[in-house]
Design a protein around this motif. Structure first.
Motif, PDB file in Angstrom:
ATOM      1  N   ILE A 240      -5.617  -1.501  -7.034  1.00  0.00           N
ATOM      2  CA  ILE A 240      -6.271  -2.520  -6.210  1.00  0.00           C
ATOM      3  C   ILE A 240      -6.154  -3.890  -6.879  1.00  0.00           C
TER       4      ILE A 240
ATOM      5  N   LEU B  14      -2.761  -5.162  -6.292  1.00  0.00           N
ATOM      6  CA  LEU B  14      -2.617  -5.546  -4.887  1.00  0.00           C
ATOM      7  C   LEU B  14      -3.233  -6.911  -4.626  1.00  0.00           C
TER       8      LEU B  14
ATOM      9  N   LEU C  62       0.827  -1.206   0.000  1.00  0.00           N
ATOM     10  CA  LEU C  62       0.000   0.000   0.000  1.00  0.00           C
ATOM     11  C   LEU C  62       0.864   1.259   0.000  1.00  0.00           C
TER      12      LEU C  62
END
Length: 328
Positions: A302, A305, A9
């Motif tokens: 995202i 991730l 992050l």
């Protein structure tokens, strides 16, 4: 795992800033802006134009404009659209769900078909089935998604096999929950089919090559000598080890689906972010363009991730290396 996610992050913050800053600069370097169109209207005075420039902050230096926009964007306040005269966030909310729905459906369809087709081709290499699957793969890898979308749209218009235009039927609100789900799937079938086929073509080849390599490895040969069933060897051993490179590719697949979805949406008139962004670019609607790019960048980040987390879950060595890097 928590340290691994936190590091990922933190690494994504400068990436998001870099993407948005570069996009902001490129848009501002384009000749003219939305207000230039208003200057051509003799009924709008120069004082009104100056007031609009001041209210939107367009008379300030570029770097100040960007940081003001960024501070607001962090709170998901993207300002007002020049052309629609509505909050940018409201316009994006109306469309982003359709784009995500299209990307998820097409992605699931591509992966659910690619894995079994790739396994079948790898089990019997150079057989008739394998050659047919490879022919299918090479054919649709060479066809651009926009061209396939044109062909499928022509087929849909002439035959009615697929619905064209819109995300739901006219009587959508009167349908039951199950009927609403079917109606949504029916209307997304055309763009989802186009995106799934173009993505599937490349994935099948990757699954095939990874499975062939995995099936010829020492641990698979050892499992065969122990007398394990072919089904268990393929699914529990070979496929599990062959999935690692595909989890890595998941982030890139999400990126390609989102970028490909925009073009396909425009062609088949799917009410997603693609058509909204095209209108915004053509009208030089700065805040609407930046709002769409910001949301798109977040979705891509995202997606990457999720791919990183799945890969770390499958391969603990990756997670351990990242944790050691954080501690050191």
């Amino acid at each position: 795992m928590l340290l691994y996610i936190l590091k990922r992050l933190l690494n994504m913050i400068p990436l998001l800033i870099g993407i948005t800053f570069l996009s902001f600069v490129i848009i501002q370097l384009a000749p003219g802006n939305y207000l230039d169109q208003l200057k051509m209207n003799p009924q709008i005075s120069e004082e009104t134009i100056k007031q609009l420039e001041e209210s939107y902050g367009l008379n300030q230096p570029l770097i100040i404009q960007y940081f003001k926009w960024l501070l607001n964007a962090l709170r998901f306040e993207f300002g007002y659209s020049f052309s629609y005269h509505l909050p940018v966030l409201e316009l994006i909310k109306e469309r982003v769900g359709n784009t995500l729905f299209l990307s998820v459906v097409s992605g699931l369809l591509a992966w659910l078909l690619a894995i079994p087709l790739g396994i079948i081709a790898a089990i019997k290499p150079n057989s008739i089935i394998d050659k047919f699957i490879q022919l299918f793969s090479f054919t649709f890898m060479s066809i651009p998604s926009f061209f396939l979308a044109f062909l499928m749209l022509l087929l849909a218009v002439n035959t009615g096999i697929f619905p064209t235009g819109g995300a739901t039927s006219i009587n959508y609100e009167n349908l039951s929950l199950f009927e609403k789900i079917l109606d949504r799937l029916w209307h997304v079938s055309l763009p989802a089919f186009v995106l799934a086929i173009t993505s599937l073509a490349g994935l099948v080849r990757l699954v095939r090559s990874a499975m062939i390599e995995s099936l010829s490895s020492d641990y698979v040969l050892f499992a065969k000598t122990k007398g394990l069933k072919d089904k268990d060897i393929i699914l529990k051993h070979a496929l599990r080890n062959a999935l690692n490179p595909f989890i890595t590719l998941l982030g890139f697949e999400i990126a390609s689906l989102l970028s490909g979805a925009a073009l396909v949406e425009i062609i088949v008139n799917w009410p997603g972010m693609g058509m909204l962004m095209l209108d915004a670019v053509l009208s030089q609607d700065l805040y609407l363009v930046m709002g769409g790019l910001y949301i798109g960048a977040i979705m891509l980040i995202i997606g990457n991730l999720v791919a990183d987390i799945l890969l770390a879950k499958l391969d603990p060595r990756i997670r351990q290396r990242e944790v050691e890097g954080v501690l050191n």
